[in-house]
Design a protein around this motif. Structure first.
Motif, short mmCIF file in Angstrom:
data_model
loop_
_atom_site.label_atom_id
_atom_site.label_comp_id
_atom_site.label_asym_id
_atom_site.label_seq_id
_atom_site.Cartn_x
_atom_site.Cartn_y
_atom_site.Cartn_z
N LEU A 104 0.85 -1.19 0.00
CA LEU A 104 0.00 0.00 0.00
C LEU A 104 0.88 1.24 0.00
O LEU A 104 1.44 1.62 1.03
CB LEU A 104 -0.93 0.01 1.23
CG LEU A 104 -1.95 -1.13 1.25
CD1 LEU A 104 -1.59 -2.12 2.36
CD2 LEU A 104 -3.34 -0.60 1.49
N CYS A 135 0.45 4.85 2.47
CA CYS A 135 -0.44 4.12 3.39
C CYS A 135 -0.94 4.99 4.54
O CYS A 135 -1.74 4.53 5.35
CB CYS A 135 0.26 2.88 3.93
SG CYS A 135 1.62 3.25 5.08
N THR A 182 -4.65 5.20 5.44
CA THR A 182 -5.40 4.10 6.04
C THR A 182 -5.94 4.51 7.41
O THR A 182 -5.40 4.12 8.45
CB THR A 182 -4.51 2.84 6.16
OG1 THR A 182 -3.78 2.67 4.95
CG2 THR A 182 -5.35 1.59 6.40
N HIS A 183 -6.99 5.29 7.39
CA HIS A 183 -7.62 5.69 8.66
C HIS A 183 -9.08 6.05 8.40
O HIS A 183 -9.50 6.31 7.26
CB HIS A 183 -6.89 6.87 9.29
CG HIS A 183 -6.87 8.10 8.44
ND1 HIS A 183 -7.90 9.00 8.40
CD2 HIS A 183 -5.95 8.56 7.55
CE1 HIS A 183 -7.62 9.98 7.55
NE2 HIS A 183 -6.44 9.74 7.02
N TYR A 218 -8.61 3.24 1.60
CA TYR A 218 -7.52 2.35 2.05
C TYR A 218 -8.01 1.50 3.22
O TYR A 218 -7.76 0.29 3.28
CB TYR A 218 -6.30 3.16 2.47
CG TYR A 218 -5.35 3.50 1.35
CD1 TYR A 218 -4.07 2.95 1.30
CD2 TYR A 218 -5.71 4.38 0.34
CE1 TYR A 218 -3.19 3.27 0.28
CE2 TYR A 218 -4.84 4.71 -0.68
CZ TYR A 218 -3.57 4.15 -0.70
OH TYR A 218 -2.71 4.46 -1.72
N ASN A 219 -8.70 2.13 4.16
CA ASN A 219 -9.19 1.40 5.32
C ASN A 219 -10.35 0.48 4.94
O ASN A 219 -10.56 -0.56 5.58
CB ASN A 219 -9.61 2.36 6.43
CG ASN A 219 -9.32 1.80 7.81
OD1 ASN A 219 -8.53 0.86 7.97
ND2 ASN A 219 -9.96 2.35 8.82
N MET A 232 -8.61 -2.58 3.89
CA MET A 232 -8.13 -3.35 5.03
C MET A 232 -9.27 -3.98 5.83
O MET A 232 -9.06 -4.96 6.54
CB MET A 232 -7.29 -2.46 5.94
CG MET A 232 -5.91 -2.12 5.40
SD MET A 232 -4.92 -3.56 4.94
CE MET A 232 -4.77 -4.42 6.52
N GLY A 256 3.30 -1.36 4.04
CA GLY A 256 2.89 0.02 3.82
C GLY A 256 4.10 0.91 3.53
O GLY A 256 5.18 0.70 4.09
N ASN A 299 -4.73 -0.38 11.98
CA ASN A 299 -5.53 -0.54 10.75
C ASN A 299 -4.81 -1.40 9.73
O ASN A 299 -5.46 -2.07 8.91
CB ASN A 299 -5.84 0.83 10.15
CG ASN A 299 -6.88 1.59 10.93
OD1 ASN A 299 -7.71 1.00 11.61
ND2 ASN A 299 -6.82 2.92 10.87
N LEU A 300 -3.48 -1.38 9.75
CA LEU A 300 -2.69 -2.15 8.78
C LEU A 300 -2.16 -3.46 9.36
O LEU A 300 -1.40 -4.16 8.69
CB LEU A 300 -1.50 -1.30 8.30
CG LEU A 300 -1.88 -0.13 7.37
CD1 LEU A 300 -0.72 0.86 7.25
CD2 LEU A 300 -2.27 -0.65 5.99
#
Length: 852
Positions: A290, A293, A296-297, A302-303, A306, A326, A352-353
């Motif tokens: 990713l 990254c 990712t939130h 992105y989230n 995930m 990431g 999250n990752l």
């Protein structure tokens, strides 16, 4: 001494020497016997310990069979790498031992460590050699499990790394999830390629997906991968999948055949969802990379991606989850005010990752500094024109329109409906005094929403109010363009909007609406009369002067990137710059070409021409601030662009040449924002440094599980809401005047994305605004031909599209309002998905009826 005496002494000396020799031999014999005894005792101890372990395992109830949450998996690694054999069981800890080959031979040594803890059983080989290849066995309680380890010779790498880059790759090469944190220009993409290369060599059936949210970056990285992995490229094993291909039936086939796939996160999500026509499972991938990254939130795409990983891990309890890698220059702080808040945000991104370890440069920081540079920061204070008649014209027009909001027809309507619409009454009576303030723009937006709820109360006043607010919106936009650019750009916008408003006013049903359109015509005439007898924009002059000075240093080797907030500004400023720069604009593809949007293939073309020198300058919106790699770029100018800490760092990172410059043209307020950005970037660096030294495995596991549980509740709630959708009486009305466009039972949808009027008579009720063929784009299986304006009111309703060889009117949520006939009121519905009424999928029977 006589001869006989001397002989006697020599004989005695020989005898003593022989006795000493015999004694030494006896001692050596005893030592050897002792060593053998110790070995026998050691073997006895091992046998005894093995017997104890067996007895302990036999004492465990046969009913307690092991449940593996994460089973052992065969591993392959290169010589010299650290490798771990690991499994996780449910329940309490049980006695365990690791063995290799011979069941009785213990495997531990200085190079091989048993790192088992709690329910995790882990054997780690620090520096694997070819001799470590073989079958390893773990005895847990009374159960035995085998796993194969293959240690192979490392082939020459296709992607050679510097020392600091090799340090960044270490955790990922061990097969562990990680976020690679390193500044712009550190070469994170090439480090990722090195990891991908090693992953595919160790996993002959491995499949890697490389994620980035913009098409321009995806195309750039795809091209790099094809250059790096020439054999895979030749074999057709590297693929790039574009968002407009999501409805293609070839997706499943492409995924099976490819080894390395480049996708946007939304494209992948479209194929992971349960209702996807070509559904795939996330566990078909063995590695997900990713890029950028830090997105990712919260509810980001992105989230969302995930979330499918978390479903596989906790919901489906999938054993073979893909490895997560990431890449980011800046995880961000989420506007943190202190170090504690910055660390909290970082841990949220990590959770999250599913990442417990950060990959950062520590041992080779000096080398990293040699290859990265911080450009010189050059602040330029924004200045205004000494005389600005254009501004006076616009403010006068705004005052004229505001007076129409207090006209007698509006006052009568508000008085009659005061009981139910007091908030609208108060909003119209109290516009902000400062018309160039952001609060004025907010007031327009909020008041428009209030007007939409009274569309059914009257056929005249709500239409008039919407027209007034649209004109005020236009004038505030012109004020901003005037502060950023020249009179020509303001005049162009007024001319375009006058054409639209003039068409709409043909259906005006109040004298007041006709008057405000006439006022717009007068404004255009006044702008034309001013002509060029107006002072040029001083900020534009400063930008051009700075560029000209920098150009003199490198001439045709110069590369300039200018970042601006709006697409229209990007296009206009590119046209204003000196011709020798051969400037162009770079903007996102989610808007039409008429609104200065650029299709994905044109974005990539612009970037290639910028690298090659066909363009020496590009004026870009935020689409260009992440990841663009142009080594020649020597100057970045942020022109009246108020960025957050991540965007600020990313924009600075576009300067790749040493001794480059970061020029910021801004107001005092914008410089204050940049000061906060620098403070947050420092907090972010501290947070990375401190969190990377912590063991937070347990904290991340708890946080990730909680995230999954919250998401699961949200999914159940959404399903309940979907199941509650019902047939109902509703109409779809024009957002600007309340005209009924169509009854709800004539609507049909395609994959919950495209909403069509399944009534052929609708085509005769709209004015078609054709767009040029080269600008007609396909999306979601249909082709957009142009815009559809209602003949009854002159307002935009949506688009004319071709779907399955049939021409339809597709209504846009931006221009319509839903009226609930039973409740006798309009309902809030920003997206079609949120509509509480069910709209049926278009069927073959619908097509037959439509074509009669």
């Amino acid at each position: 001494m006589d001869e006989d005496t001397e002989k006697m002494y020599l004989d005695n000396l020989r005898n003593l020497m022989e006795k000493e020799k015999n004694a030494l031999e006896s001692i050596q014999s005893l030592e050897e016997q002792g060593t053998k005894t110790e070995e026998r005792m050691s073997n006895v101890e091992q046998d005894l310990q093995s017997l104890i372990d067996t007895v302990q395992s036999l004492n465990i109830s046969n009913d307690e069979s092991l449940v593996f949450r994460e089973p052992l998996e065969d591993k392959t690694c290169f010589e010299g790498e650290t490798i771990s054999l690991e499994c996780v069981i449910e329940g309490g800890k049980k006695p365990s031992k690791w063995y290799k080959g011979d069941y009785a031979a213990r495997v531990l040594s200085d190079n091989i460590r048993d790192e088992s803890k709690d329910q995790t059983y882990k054997l780690t080989i620090l520096h694997a050699t070819r001799e470590d290849t073989g079958v390893y066995t773990i005895l847990i309680g009374n159960e035995r499990k085998d796993v194969q380890l293959n240690v192979i010779e490392r082939p020459p790498s296709l992607v050679e790394l510097r020392h600091y880059q090799s340090e960044l790759a270490e955790i990922a090469l061990r097969g562990e999830n990680t976020i690679m944190c390193a500044g712009t220009n550190a070469g994170k993409t090439y480090v990722a390629f090195h990891v991908i290369e090693g992953h595919l060599l160790k996993n002959p059936r491995g499949k890697v997906v490389f994620i980035n949210k913009t098409n321009v970056l995806l195309g750039q990285q795809y091209k790099r991968a094809c250059d790096a992995f020439t054999t895979l490229h030749f074999q057709g094993k590297i693929k790039i999948w574009k968002a407009d291909e999501d409805d293609s039936e070839n997706f499943g086939t492409e995924m099976v055949n490819a080894r390395l796939i480049f996708l946007t996160p939304k494209s992948l999500c479209n194929h992971l969802i349960e209702t996807a026509a070509n559904k795939v499972s996330i566990d078909i991938f063995t590695l997900i990379v990713l890029d950028e990254c830090h997105h990712t939130h919260d509810k980001s795409v992105y989230n969302e991606l995930m979330s499918y990983y978390r479903i596989a891990k906790y919901g489906e309890k999938t054993h073979r989850l893909p490895q997560i890698l990431g890449l980011t220059a800046s995880p961000g702080t989420n506007k943190a005010k202190d170090l504690s808040a910055a660390k909290d945000h970082l841990r949220k991104v990590m959770a999250n990752l599913d990442v417990t370890k950060l990959s950062v440069v520590q041992r080779h920081r000096e080398e990293l500094l040699q290859y990265t540079s911080i450009p010189e920061k050059v602040p330029i204070a924004s200045t205004t024109r000494k005389l600005d008649p254009l501004k006076d014209i616009l403010l006068g027009a705004m005052e004229y329109v505001e007076n129409k909001l207090n006209s007698r027809i509006v006052s009568n309507f508000l008085t009659e409906n005061l009981l139910n619409n007091r908030d609208l009454y108060e909003a119209l009576g109290n516009p902000p005094v400062q018309r160039m303030d952001v609060r004025y723009v907010q007031w327009i937006s909020e008041t428009k929403e209030k007007v939409e709820h009274v569309l059914h109360k009257d056929t005249k006043v709500p239409r008039l109010l919407h027209a007034c607010l649209r004109h005020l919106e236009l004038y505030t936009e012109c004020l901003e363009i005037n502060s950023l650019l020249e009179i020509d750009q303001v005049r162009e916008i007024v001319m375009q909007r006058y054409a639209d408003e003039s068409f709409a006013s043909q259906n005006a049903n109040t004298i007041e609406e006709t008057e405000i359109v006439s006022k717009l015509r007068d404004v255009f005439a006044e702008l034309r009369e001013i002509g060029r007898n107006i002072e040029g924009n001083p900020d534009v002059k400063n930008v051009i002067e700075r560029i000209e000075n920098e150009y003199q240093l490198l001439k045709e080797e110069s590369r300039f990137i200018i970042f601006v907030k709006a697409r229209a500004t990007a296009k206009a400023l590119a046209e204003r710059l000196p011709s020798y720069l051969r400037s162009t604009h770079l903007t996102g593809s989610h808007k039409s070409v008429e609104e200065a949007g650029l299709p994905a293939h044109e974005q990539i073309e612009v970037l290639e021409k910028f690298k090659n020198g066909d363009h020496l300058c590009i004026v870009a919106t935020s689409v260009g601030c992440e990841g663009l790699d142009v080594p020649q770029c020597n100057v970045m100018i942020r022109y009246r662009f108020s960025a957050d800490e991540i965007s600020s760092l990313q924009m600075r990172g576009r300067v790749r040449k040493k001794e480059g410059r970061e020029v910021i043209v801004g107001t005092s307020q914008e410089f204050e924002t940049e000061k906060k950005n620098i403070q947050r970037q420092y907090l972010m660096t501290q947070a990375i440094d401190e969190v990377s030294k912590l063991n937070i495995t347990r904290d991340i596991a708890i946080a990730e599980k909680k995230i999954y549980e919250i998401e699961e509740i949200e999914r159940r709630t959404a399903n309940m809401k979907l199941n509650k959708k019902r047939k109902g009486l509703f109409t779809i009305n024009c957002k600007y005047c309340g005209v009924v466009i169509i009854d709800g039972d004539s609507m049909r949808q395609v994959n919950e994305k495209l909403f069509l009027v399944c009534d052929r008579s609708m085509l005769a009720r709209v004015d078609r605004r054709q767009i040029p063929k080269k600008k007609q784009r396909e999306f979601d299986g249909c082709k957009k031909l142009g815009k559809a304006f209602g003949l009854e009111c002159g307002h935009n309703w949506g688009s004319i599209v071709i779907y399955n060889e049939c021409e339809f009117v597709a209504l846009s949520q931006d221009y319509i309002k839903i009226f609930d006939c039973q409740a006798d009121s309009f309902i809030n519905c920003e997206k079609w998905y949120d509509l509480k009424f069910r709209i049926e999928e278009i069927s073959d029977e619908d097509f037959m009826n439509y074509n009669r």
